[in-house]
Design an enzyme around this catalytic site. Structure first.
Site, short mmCIF file in Angstrom:
data_model
loop_
_atom_site.label_atom_id
_atom_site.label_comp_id
_atom_site.label_asym_id
_atom_site.label_seq_id
_atom_site.Cartn_x
_atom_site.Cartn_y
_atom_site.Cartn_z
N GLY A 18 30.43 44.14 19.46
CA GLY A 18 30.78 45.38 18.76
C GLY A 18 31.83 45.21 17.69
CE1 TYR A 144 42.31 27.70 23.51
CE2 TYR A 144 42.73 28.00 21.17
CZ TYR A 144 42.47 28.53 22.42
OH TYR A 144 42.37 29.88 22.59
NE ARG A 196 44.13 41.47 22.90
CZ ARG A 196 43.32 42.30 22.25
NH1 ARG A 196 42.81 41.96 21.10
NH2 ARG A 196 43.05 43.49 22.75
C1 HXC Z 1 51.93 38.55 28.04
C2 HXC Z 1 50.18 39.88 28.76
C3 HXC Z 1 49.81 40.16 27.41
C4 HXC Z 1 50.58 39.56 26.36
C5 HXC Z 1 48.45 41.20 28.74
N1 HXC Z 1 49.30 40.54 29.52
N2 HXC Z 1 48.72 40.97 27.44
N3 HXC Z 1 51.22 39.09 29.05
N4 HXC Z 1 51.63 38.76 26.74
N5 HXC Z 1 50.31 39.77 25.08
C6 HXC Z 1 49.32 40.56 30.97
C7 HXC Z 1 49.71 41.94 31.45
O1 HXC Z 1 51.12 42.07 31.50
C8 HXC Z 1 49.08 42.00 32.84
O2 HXC Z 1 49.86 41.33 33.82
C9 HXC Z 1 47.83 41.17 32.68
O3 HXC Z 1 48.00 40.34 31.51
C10 HXC Z 1 46.61 42.02 32.47
O4 HXC Z 1 46.84 42.85 31.33
P1 HXC Z 1 46.02 44.16 31.06
O5 HXC Z 1 46.41 44.69 29.73
O6 HXC Z 1 46.10 45.06 32.23
O7 HXC Z 1 44.54 43.58 31.06
P2 HXC Z 1 43.30 44.06 30.29
O8 HXC Z 1 43.40 45.46 29.82
O9 HXC Z 1 42.14 43.71 31.13
O10 HXC Z 1 43.32 43.13 28.98
C11 HXC Z 1 42.75 41.87 28.95
C12 HXC Z 1 43.45 41.02 27.87
C13 HXC Z 1 43.38 41.78 26.52
C14 HXC Z 1 42.79 39.67 27.79
C15 HXC Z 1 44.86 40.86 28.31
O11 HXC Z 1 44.13 41.10 25.55
C16 HXC Z 1 42.00 41.98 26.03
O12 HXC Z 1 41.28 42.86 26.51
N6 HXC Z 1 41.54 41.14 25.07
C17 HXC Z 1 40.13 41.19 24.57
C18 HXC Z 1 40.05 40.86 23.14
C19 HXC Z 1 40.73 39.51 22.82
O13 HXC Z 1 41.57 39.05 23.53
N7 HXC Z 1 40.37 38.95 21.68
C20 HXC Z 1 40.90 37.66 21.27
C21 HXC Z 1 39.97 36.62 21.63
S1 HXC Z 1 40.44 35.17 20.73
P3 HXC Z 1 50.88 42.14 34.82
O14 HXC Z 1 51.32 41.11 35.79
O15 HXC Z 1 51.98 42.66 33.93
O16 HXC Z 1 50.06 43.24 35.43
C22 HXC Z 1 39.90 33.84 21.61
C23 HXC Z 1 39.90 32.45 21.01
C24 HXC Z 1 40.95 32.26 20.01
O17 HXC Z 1 39.54 33.94 22.71
C25 HXC Z 1 40.75 31.11 19.07
C26 HXC Z 1 41.71 31.21 17.93
C27 HXC Z 1 41.66 30.11 16.94
#
Ligand code: HXC
Length: 276
Positions: A18, A144, A196
């Site tokens: 999406g 990585y 992020r």
């Molecule tokens: C530290 C974090 C955090 C952050 C979340 N947490 N974000 N800790 N720094 N920035 C911790 C929270 O405190 C919590 O722990 C636990 O992770 C779960 O967080 P939630 O927000 O409740 O989880 P959720 O809503 O399920 O979110 C999942 C997620 C989120 C992965 C954390 O970022 C997400 O939905 N991302 C999807 C899209 C994404 O990430 N795109 C990038 C992909 S890039 P506690 O203990 O406090 O409860 C990629 C490759 C990159 O994958 C390659 C680059 C070159």
């Protein structure tokens, strides 16, 4: 091979289709005649994305961390029509010092990247094998996954697992008509990843400058490679991980690549000093 009908007759599921790179790939597949199925967590985002694609697009909202939800989603997809191609693009990631990660933080990333990818790949594979249909899986990993990387530990662990899955199943299922490959992209900043992974824009600039090509990747470049990877005309490729990063990881690996910091004048000065 890049004819407008290249992917005609191919039904492709893109997880995380999406937005971001998933949507860029889905658009390219659709432009080459594929019929699309987009999966993601948010229905509205999927609807908005589908509205921008040509042809009819099936949308399925599902969090791939939930194995039962994945099974239900695949049943829903297969009821409409079986898939030919699965693109494992959905991921989760954030940058943080590893010692600060709670178990929930580890699970949040591994749940999507490793477990979710396994659930959906096995779910599709089981169906293809039972029906005697050929199948094709493309997973988006990272550079990585091979080198490891600090500050994104769960992502590095999960993506390494996806590479292991790709290579394992390429051999186990290859003889039964299913091939699996992966793309390891380098820096392709998207809205979801950037906030992020590089909260300070100055860090993005560091990343851009350290790339040998001095630029980021364009999502269209990733999409073009994805089209090639899944196309039937590329059917001898199996178990491969293709890097698309402008040479970024090699820049970090080559021992003397630090000499990039020297200008031509620096080299000339050094040569004059040597002659003197
Ligand atoms: C530290 C974090 C955090 C952050 C979340 N947490 N974000 N800790 N720094 N920035 C911790 C929270 O405190 C919590 O722990 C636990 O992770 C779960 O967080 P939630 O927000 O409740 O989880 P959720 O809503 O399920 O979110 C999942 C997620 C989120 C992965 C954390 O970022 C997400 O939905 N991302 C999807 C899209 C994404 O990430 N795109 C990038 C992909 S890039 P506690 O203990 O406090 O409860 C990629 C490759 C990159 O994958 C390659 C680059 C070159």
């Amino acid at each position: 091979m890049f004819q407008p009908n290249l992917l005609e007759g191919q039904r492709i599921l893109v997880t995380g289709g999406g937005s971001g790179l998933g949507f860029a790939m889905a658009s390219a597949f659709a432009n080459f005649g594929a019929s699309l199925c987009l999966m993601g967590r948010r229905q509205q985002k999927l609807e908005e994305a589908a509205a921008q694609l040509p042809g009819s697009v099936q949308i399925v909202s599902c969090d791939i961390r939930d194995a039962e939800a994945v099974e239900k989603a695949l049943e829903q997809i297969w009821r409409e029509s079986p898939l030919d191609i699965l693109v494992n693009n959905a991921a989760g990631n954030f940058a943080a010092p590893s010692e600060s990660l709670s178990h929930r933080a580890v699970d949040a990333v591994l749940g999507t990247v490793l477990h979710g990818t396994a659930y959906i790949t096995l779910g599709c594979g089981r169906r293809w094998l039972a029906e005697g249909r050929p199948g094709n899986v493309l997973s988006i990993v990272t550079t990585y996954a091979s080198t490891g990387s600090g500050w994104v530990l769960p992502s590095a662990m999960g993506k390494a697992g996806v590479v292991a899955m790709t290579r394992s199943l390429a051999v186990e299922w290859g003889g039964r008509g299913i091939r699996l490959n992966a793309i390891a992209p380098g820096p392709f900043p998207t809205e979801g990843a950037t906030e992020r992974l590089a909260p300070d824009p100055r860090l993005l600039e560091v990343m851009r400058k350290q790339n040998p090509l001095q630029r980021f990747g364009d999502p269209a470049e990733l999409a073009n490679l994805a089209v090639f990877m899944v196309a039937p005309q590329n059917s001898y490729m199996n178990g491969e991980v293709v890097t698309l990063d402008g040479g970024e990881w090699l820049q970090g690996a080559g021992e003397f690549n630090f000499l990039r910091a020297l200008s031509l004048e620096d080299w000339q000065r050094a040569a004059s000093a040597r002659k003197a």
